[in-house]
Design an enzyme around this catalytic site. Structure first.
Site, PDB file in Angstrom:
ATOM      1  N   GLU A   1     -20.449 -21.792 -13.871  1.00  0.00           N
ATOM      2  CA  GLU A   1     -21.456 -21.333 -14.822  1.00  0.00           C
ATOM      3  C   GLU A   1     -22.566 -22.378 -14.968  1.00  0.00           C
ATOM      4  OE1 GLU A   1     -21.443 -18.356 -15.971  1.00  0.00           O
ATOM      5  OE2 GLU A   1     -19.609 -17.795 -17.023  1.00  0.00           O
TER       6      GLU A   1
ATOM      7  N   HIS B   1     -24.764 -17.834 -11.857  1.00  0.00           N
ATOM      8  CA  HIS B   1     -23.457 -18.414 -11.535  1.00  0.00           C
ATOM      9  C   HIS B   1     -22.973 -17.948 -10.163  1.00  0.00           C
ATOM     10  CE1 HIS B   1     -21.078 -14.978 -13.705  1.00  0.00           C
ATOM     11  NE2 HIS B   1     -21.106 -14.736 -12.417  1.00  0.00           N
TER      12      HIS B   1
ATOM     13  N   ASP C   1     -12.109 -16.789  -7.102  1.00  0.00           N
ATOM     14  CA  ASP C   1     -11.749 -17.075  -8.494  1.00  0.00           C
ATOM     15  C   ASP C   1     -10.732 -16.082  -9.033  1.00  0.00           C
ATOM     16  OD1 ASP C   1     -13.590 -15.006  -8.380  1.00  0.00           O
ATOM     17  OD2 ASP C   1     -15.167 -16.089  -9.414  1.00  0.00           O
TER      18      ASP C   1
ATOM     19  N   ASN D   1     -27.004 -14.860 -14.523  1.00  0.00           N
ATOM     20  CA  ASN D   1     -27.373 -16.195 -15.023  1.00  0.00           C
ATOM     21  C   ASN D   1     -27.349 -17.246 -13.911  1.00  0.00           C
ATOM     22  OD1 ASN D   1     -24.669 -16.638 -14.558  1.00  0.00           O
ATOM     23  ND2 ASN D   1     -24.130 -17.165 -16.662  1.00  0.00           N
TER      24      ASN D   1
HETATM   25  C1  F6R Z   1     -16.537 -12.981  -8.688  1.00  0.00           C
HETATM   26  C2  F6R Z   1     -17.679 -13.892  -8.489  1.00  0.00           C
HETATM   27  C3  F6R Z   1     -18.855 -13.752  -9.402  1.00  0.00           C
HETATM   28  C4  F6R Z   1     -19.690 -12.507  -9.061  1.00  0.00           C
HETATM   29  C5  F6R Z   1     -20.908 -12.382  -9.966  1.00  0.00           C
HETATM   30  C6  F6R Z   1     -21.695 -11.124  -9.695  1.00  0.00           C
HETATM   31  O1  F6R Z   1     -15.525 -13.262  -7.750  1.00  0.00           O
HETATM   32  O2  F6R Z   1     -17.648 -14.712  -7.628  1.00  0.00           O
HETATM   33  O3  F6R Z   1     -19.661 -14.906  -9.300  1.00  0.00           O
HETATM   34  O4  F6R Z   1     -20.104 -12.584  -7.725  1.00  0.00           O
HETATM   35  O5  F6R Z   1     -20.508 -12.403 -11.305  1.00  0.00           O
HETATM   36  O6  F6R Z   1     -20.962 -10.019 -10.099  1.00  0.00           O
HETATM   37  P1  F6R Z   1     -21.492  -8.530  -9.869  1.00  0.00           P
HETATM   38  O7  F6R Z   1     -21.403  -8.280  -8.405  1.00  0.00           O
HETATM   39  O8  F6R Z   1     -20.516  -7.677 -10.641  1.00  0.00           O
HETATM   40  O9  F6R Z   1     -22.880  -8.480 -10.394  1.00  0.00           O
END
Ligand code: F6R
Length: 244
Positions: free
Chosen positions: A143, A138, A67, A136
């Site tokens: 989301e 995602h 992303d 959450n």
């Molecule tokens: C970012 C992504 C997000 C993260 C998620 C967890 O490329 O794919 O889904 O994996 O937000 O983020 P952290 O590791 O910062 O808790």
């Protein structure tokens, strides 16, 4: 799901880097899918160490990141491209032309999403997709909600997700872009193998729901239950609500 449990976050990073390294050695032309976020930072550091100490080579590999934010340049410190350069790409020998990223500055974002899907298909699909998980539930920027998008798409970010990403935007969630481009759940599930990594107590509840709960768009990570080759790397706190 094949759950692999480790005592500490450091041991998770070491084991995951070893897992990725052995996949790269086995198939040097591997196509990797990569996440950003706090969780993979230690794993990327380990991969850089393996490059220096063991000569691990990514010279024939390709990567596709999950992303990117809409409306900021790749040189912006909050962009995921900037994150990847700093934490991984600068320290390994991956040829720049085989690093694939969504362009959040593209004039036609729908065309940009279609281009990305085509590029993944032209590369022969993703062999190994690494994933983090949001508190959450995602995955990428898919989301929770009424529905999920199958393909790479343009997504509105939840306030909590913007708060979680505020650090690189001067700590101010209102400075975090409201939109991002993300691989869809279908894009992710098409990868030959998936590895999800989660660490810390903050992820315990969503990990439990991902593994045990119903498959629901309210928890996008639950869709991983439908994939036949998923490994989940967890430290003790992230696994604290699972009886493993
Ligand atoms: C970012 C992504 C997000 C993260 C998620 C967890 O490329 O794919 O889904 O994996 O937000 O983020 P952290 O590791 O910062 O808790």
């Amino acid at each position: 799901m094949n759950i692999r449990l480790f005592q500490t976050e450091e041991l998770v990073a070491r084991a995951l880097a070893d897992r990725v390294a052995s996949a790269v050695r086995q198939r040097p032309s591997i196509v990797l899918g990569l996440p950003t976020g706090r969780t993979p930072i230690a794993t990327y550091a380990e991969l850089r160490r393996l490059r220096v100490e063991q000569g691990l080579s990514f010279a024939r590999a390709s990567t596709f990141n999950l992303d990117e934010f809409v409306g900021i340049e790749p040189t912006h410190p909050g962009s995921f491209r900037y994150f990847m350069e700093r934490h991984l790409f600068e320290g390994i020998d991956l040829p720049p032309e085989r690093i694939h990223f969504l362009d959040g500055m593209a004039p036609d974002l729908d065309a940009e999403c279609e281009r990305y899907e085509r590029n993944i298909a032209n590369a022969g699909g993703i062999d190994l997709q690494l994933l983090g998980i949001g508190a959450n539930g995602h995955i990428g920027f898919n989301e929770p909600g009424e529905e999920l998008m199958a393909n790479t798409h343009h997504a509105a970010l939840h306030d909590g997700t913007r708060r979680d990403n505020a650090a690189q935007f001067g700590g101010d969630p209102t400075q975090v872009p409201q939109e991002a481009l993300s691989m869809g759940m279908g894009t992710i599930l098409k990868a030959a193998a998936l590895i999800l990594v989660a660490t810390g107590e903050r992820k315990a509840r969503c990990v439990e729901r991902m593994v045990r709960g119903p498959v629901t768009t309210r928890l996008p990570a639950s869709f991983l239950q439908m994939h036949r080759a998923v490994e989940v790397f967890l430290d003790r706190p992230a696994a604290s609500l699972l009886s493993v």
